[in-house]
Design a protein around this motif. Structure first.
Motif, PDB file in Angstrom:
ATOM      1  N   THR A  93       0.831  -1.208   0.000  1.00  0.00           N
ATOM      2  CA  THR A  93       0.000   0.000   0.000  1.00  0.00           C
ATOM      3  C   THR A  93       0.864   1.256   0.000  1.00  0.00           C
ATOM      4  OG1 THR A  93      -1.740  -1.199   1.179  1.00  0.00           O
ATOM      5  CG2 THR A  93      -1.848   1.216   1.212  1.00  0.00           C
ATOM      6  N   PHE A  94       1.877   1.282   0.850  1.00  0.00           N
ATOM      7  CA  PHE A  94       2.715   2.481   0.914  1.00  0.00           C
ATOM      8  C   PHE A  94       3.583   2.627  -0.331  1.00  0.00           C
ATOM      9  CE2 PHE A  94       2.229   1.799   5.687  1.00  0.00           C
ATOM     10  CZ  PHE A  94       1.177   2.691   5.765  1.00  0.00           C
ATOM     11  N   ALA A  95       3.928   1.514  -0.975  1.00  0.00           N
ATOM     12  CA  ALA A  95       4.659   1.603  -2.238  1.00  0.00           C
ATOM     13  C   ALA A  95       3.772   2.184  -3.331  1.00  0.00           C
ATOM     14  CB  ALA A  95       5.184   0.224  -2.646  1.00  0.00           C
ATOM     15  N   LEU A  96       2.540   1.699  -3.434  1.00  0.00           N
ATOM     16  CA  LEU A  96       1.621   2.214  -4.457  1.00  0.00           C
ATOM     17  C   LEU A  96       1.274   3.678  -4.202  1.00  0.00           C
ATOM     18  CD1 LEU A  96      -0.766  -0.864  -4.846  1.00  0.00           C
ATOM     19  CD2 LEU A  96       0.951  -0.083  -6.487  1.00  0.00           C
ATOM     20  N   LEU A  97       1.079   4.044  -2.952  1.00  0.00           N
ATOM     21  CA  LEU A  97       0.747   5.432  -2.641  1.00  0.00           C
ATOM     22  C   LEU A  97       1.933   6.357  -2.890  1.00  0.00           C
ATOM     23  CD1 LEU A  97      -1.458   4.924   0.543  1.00  0.00           C
ATOM     24  CD2 LEU A  97      -2.206   5.782  -1.688  1.00  0.00           C
ATOM     25  N   THR A  98       3.148   5.857  -2.706  1.00  0.00           N
ATOM     26  CA  THR A  98       4.327   6.656  -3.031  1.00  0.00           C
ATOM     27  C   THR A  98       4.446   6.855  -4.533  1.00  0.00           C
ATOM     28  OG1 THR A  98       5.468   5.851  -1.043  1.00  0.00           O
ATOM     29  CG2 THR A  98       6.840   6.829  -2.760  1.00  0.00           C
ATOM     30  N   LEU A  99       4.053   5.850  -5.309  1.00  0.00           N
ATOM     31  CA  LEU A  99       4.017   6.027  -6.758  1.00  0.00           C
ATOM     32  C   LEU A  99       2.955   7.041  -7.155  1.00  0.00           C
ATOM     33  CD1 LEU A  99       4.405   2.279  -7.802  1.00  0.00           C
ATOM     34  CD2 LEU A  99       6.016   4.111  -8.373  1.00  0.00           C
ATOM     35  N   LEU A 100       1.817   6.995  -6.484  1.00  0.00           N
ATOM     36  CA  LEU A 100       0.729   7.924  -6.791  1.00  0.00           C
ATOM     37  C   LEU A 100       1.039   9.349  -6.311  1.00  0.00           C
ATOM     38  CD1 LEU A 100      -2.335   5.681  -5.940  1.00  0.00           C
ATOM     39  CD2 LEU A 100      -2.071   6.936  -8.085  1.00  0.00           C
ATOM     40  N   GLU A 101       1.629   9.455  -5.120  1.00  0.00           N
ATOM     41  CA  GLU A 101       1.913  10.768  -4.531  1.00  0.00           C
ATOM     42  C   GLU A 101       3.352  10.806  -4.030  1.00  0.00           C
ATOM     43  OE1 GLU A 101      -1.180  12.524  -2.052  1.00  0.00           O
ATOM     44  OE2 GLU A 101      -2.431  10.766  -2.454  1.00  0.00           O
ATOM     45  N   SER A 154      12.428  -6.427  -4.933  1.00  0.00           N
ATOM     46  CA  SER A 154      13.244  -6.139  -6.111  1.00  0.00           C
ATOM     47  C   SER A 154      12.521  -5.189  -7.049  1.00  0.00           C
ATOM     48  CB  SER A 154      13.589  -7.442  -6.842  1.00  0.00           C
ATOM     49  OG  SER A 154      14.279  -8.338  -5.997  1.00  0.00           O
ATOM     50  N   GLU A 155      11.219  -5.403  -7.211  1.00  0.00           N
ATOM     51  CA  GLU A 155      10.451  -4.566  -8.119  1.00  0.00           C
ATOM     52  C   GLU A 155      10.257  -3.166  -7.534  1.00  0.00           C
ATOM     53  OE1 GLU A 155       7.769  -6.099 -11.467  1.00  0.00           O
ATOM     54  OE2 GLU A 155       6.557  -6.155  -9.651  1.00  0.00           O
ATOM     55  N   ILE A 156      10.014  -3.084  -6.235  1.00  0.00           N
ATOM     56  CA  ILE A 156       9.895  -1.780  -5.584  1.00  0.00           C
ATOM     57  C   ILE A 156      11.208  -1.008  -5.717  1.00  0.00           C
ATOM     58  CG2 ILE A 156       9.684  -0.665  -3.316  1.00  0.00           C
ATOM     59  CD1 ILE A 156       7.542  -2.789  -2.643  1.00  0.00           C
ATOM     60  N   LEU A 159      11.237   0.425  -9.266  1.00  0.00           N
ATOM     61  CA  LEU A 159      10.221   1.447  -9.518  1.00  0.00           C
ATOM     62  C   LEU A 159      10.400   2.696  -8.657  1.00  0.00           C
ATOM     63  CD1 LEU A 159       7.023  -0.806  -9.792  1.00  0.00           C
ATOM     64  CD2 LEU A 159       8.414   0.091 -11.657  1.00  0.00           C
ATOM     65  N   LEU A 160      10.912   2.528  -7.454  1.00  0.00           N
ATOM     66  CA  LEU A 160      10.999   3.649  -6.512  1.00  0.00           C
ATOM     67  C   LEU A 160      12.429   3.965  -6.104  1.00  0.00           C
ATOM     68  CD1 LEU A 160       7.826   2.727  -4.444  1.00  0.00           C
ATOM     69  CD2 LEU A 160       8.197   4.882  -5.647  1.00  0.00           C
ATOM     70  N   ARG A 161      13.355   3.643  -6.950  1.00  0.00           N
ATOM     71  CA  ARG A 161      14.768   3.850  -6.638  1.00  0.00           C
ATOM     72  C   ARG A 161      15.058   5.298  -6.251  1.00  0.00           C
ATOM     73  NH1 ARG A 161      18.998   0.453  -7.971  1.00  0.00           N
ATOM     74  NH2 ARG A 161      21.053   1.382  -7.630  1.00  0.00           N
TER      75      ARG A 161
END
Length: 608
Positions: A93-101, A154-156, A159-161
């Motif tokens: 959830t926090f990974a997706l929300l960081t991508l969104l915001e 690994s995917e996070i 995507l969020l490097r």
């Protein structure tokens, strides 16, 4: 050139693992800004935001020693797993929300703390899957969820490097190396030759993590070689008909992870390695549209839930690959909170693979016979209602096996009338010697006879012989010889015919059983299983068993029988479902009054 040399050459020429594997032109920020404003994603985003607010308001639950040891002490799994999966939901959830915001510090800090916390876990495996005596011990064990966790991190990281400190970036690499790559390459794991979901999920996750973390070279080639080996075994578990014997839920799971890996492999190898060109993979992809009956009701033979949703991202991806793949209706979309295991890979792809230009539609009317599985499935529309029927032969030696040869499911007008109980609560005994004492696994919880007090037996020697399998415009029919399923010395022959008549205003099912004995049995009982409370009803001077429509006093299904031959007994039973909750089911037992050397027993199932 041997295979490892070929793979090393391919690995050395691979495209980099970057954002272009996920977004057109690699433009991540624009993608998330666009879907954040899009009405097509409004419900998805709302679910993620609501979950984020909930999780910010509660502490990160610890995985304690007490929870970890409950499986070894009590044989129970749910207490530990509830906390484990809640922690994965926080990560996702926090990974997706960081991508969104990406500019919201609360989400970014919560994500960083969650990554650190998961990297601190003693093991990423579930206690039910570890064994200190196995090669490599607990630390060297890889199970479904440890492999998934490594893939997720690994995917996070990819995507969020730009939103992660260097310490977390390096720690993810170190932990995945230690927990996945080293044990994967240093010794064999039992799941590597499994012909079911374990080989696909474990190897697919490890292979995906390697494609995301390893740039090139022989180390990557070695992981790809072992992953290729495992995927071959996974595909070997399917017949040419593409049916998943574990059920639709495990198709979503196992085949989903196969697809996630195959996609990354195809992209990084620039098309040099493409599993999607394999004919069998295309057949497996079509299983989803074959497995639905009506609404969310599915053909849930084996350890499968009676209802299912679809991973809309996976579905749209496959629809882009295969012309005969049916895009499902949006009403079947899996919500963000639907997956109690909170798996990252499908949650992400439900967003990035979703195609708003594919609205989908209801499943087509169709009759399928899957000859390798020995499943017959028929689905049709009558007015504005869908009616469906499914029956199976097969063997009692299948993955997640149930003793259920000759069992059937009957669906109509939004209700499952004759049911499969699906999967129960997973415990140590559920996968141990006591497995068939569970009603959902043993034949006592299926619509099959009890012959002279005997239930069906498990094992490869219990196998159906298909005498006829027909799908036609007016009638579908499955006729089976099922004698070997029962260890009854006096039983010479038992055949079952299920005939689905599709003509008229509504379809009708006829069930015809034929028994031959060397000496009369002490008892012979025909059992039909339902989750709808049955009642005896006098209709036009004849007794029938009636099943009422939900919330009404009106019957929706009548079961006709020969009252001179059999006497009905209706009993209520309880079992623990997959989530540990008690659920009621009913046995409609039709007891033969005077069993002899022969018995011809017929039933008609009439929708009202």
């Amino acid at each position: 050139m041997n295979r490892i040399q070929e793979l090393t050459t391919i690995a050395n020429g691979m495209a980099p693992a970057d954002l272009r594997m996920y977004y057109k032109g690699g433009d991540q920020r624009s993608f998330w800004e666009d879907i954040g404003r899009s009405k097509d994603y409004e419900q998805d985003i709302s679910e993620i935001r609501e979950e984020g607010e909930r999780l910010l308001s509660v502490p990160n639950p610890p995985l304690t020693y007490d929870l970890f040891t409950r499986f070894s002490r009590q044989g129970t799994r749910l207490d530990y797993e509830k906390v484990y999966f809640e922690r994965r939901r926080r990560l996702n959830t926090f990974a997706l929300l960081t991508l969104l915001e990406p500019d919201k510090e609360a989400y970014r800090m919560a994500l960083q703390e969650m990554i650190w916390s998961i990297c601190d876990e003693y093991t990423w495996c579930l206690p039910a899957h570890v064994n200190a005596e196995s090669p490599g011990g607990i630390k060297g064990t890889i199970d479904l969820f440890s492999a998934e966790t490594g893939f997720t991190l690994s995917e996070i990281r990819v995507l969020l490097r730009d939103h992660l400190p260097s310490l977390l970036i390096s720690r993810i690499g170190e932990e995945v190396e230690a927990r996945l790559f080293i044990p994967f390459l240093s010794h064999e794991h039992g799941w590597e030759t499994a012909t079911h979901n374990w080989s696909a999920v474990c190897a697919g996750s490890i292979g995906s993590a390697a494609l995301l973390l390893m740039e090139s070279g022989e180390s990557l080639a070695k992981v790809l070689l072992k992953t290729e080996w495992c995927m071959d075994y996974y595909l070997h578990g399917f017949g040419p008909d593409g049916a998943c014997l574990e059920g639709l839920g495990y198709w979503n799971y196992g085949f989903g992870y196969f697809v996630y890996y195959a996609d990354l492999l195809r992209k990084r190898s620039k098309g040099a390695m493409d599993w999607f060109r394999t004919e069998k993979v295309g057949r497996i992809a079509l299983f989803q549209q074959q497995g639905f009956m009506g609404g969310k009701a599915v053909v849930n033979f084996s350890d499968s839930q009676p209802e299912s949703t679809v991973h809309i991202g996976l579905s749209h991806y496959l629809a882009g690959l295969y012309e005969d793949f049916e895009s499902p209706p949006q009403s079947l979309r899996s919500g963000y909170r639907d997956d109690h295991c909170s798996r990252w890979a499908p949650a992400l792809r439900n967003l990035i693979w979703r195609d708003p230009l594919k609205p989908g539609s209801d499943w087509e009317e169709a009759s399928y016979y899957l000859p390798d599985a020995q499943w017959l499935i028929s689905r049709g529309s009558y007015g504005d209602q869908v009616y469906a029927f499914a029956a199976k032969g097969g063997s009692n030696d299948e993955p997640h096996n149930h003793n259920d040869l000759g069992h059937f499911i009957l669906y109509g007008a939004g209700e499952v009338w004759c049911s499969d109980l699906g999967c129960g609560e997973y415990t140590v005994e559920y996968f141990g010697e006591g497995r068939y004492g569970y009603d959902c696994n043993g034949s006592q919880g299926h619509s099959v006879p009890i012959i002279d007090g005997h239930y069906q037996q498990e094992g490869p020697d219990s196998a159906a012989v298909v005498l006829q399998a027909l799908t036609g415009e007016a009638v579908d029919r499955l006729r089976l010889e099922l004698t070997s399923a029962y260890r009854v010395p006096a039983l010479r022959a038992f055949t079952r015919m299920l005939e689905w008549n599709k003509e008229g205003n509504r379809p009708e099912l006829t069930l015809s059983d034929r028994f031959t004995f060397d000496s009369p049995p002490g008892s012979l009982v025909e059992r039909i299983v339902t989750m709808v409370q049955p009642e005896l009803k006098l209709l036009d001077g004849r007794w029938v068993v009636a099943l009422r429509r939900a919330g009404t006093h009106e019957p929706g299904l009548l079961v006709h029988y020969d009252s001179e031959l059999v006497e009905p007994e209706l009993t209520r039973h309880v079992y623990r479902d997959h989530f540990g909750q008690e659920a009621a089911w009913y046995a409609m037992d039709f007891k033969v009054k005077a069993p002899g050397l022969h018995a011809n027993i017929d039933f008609k199932f009439q929708f009202i």
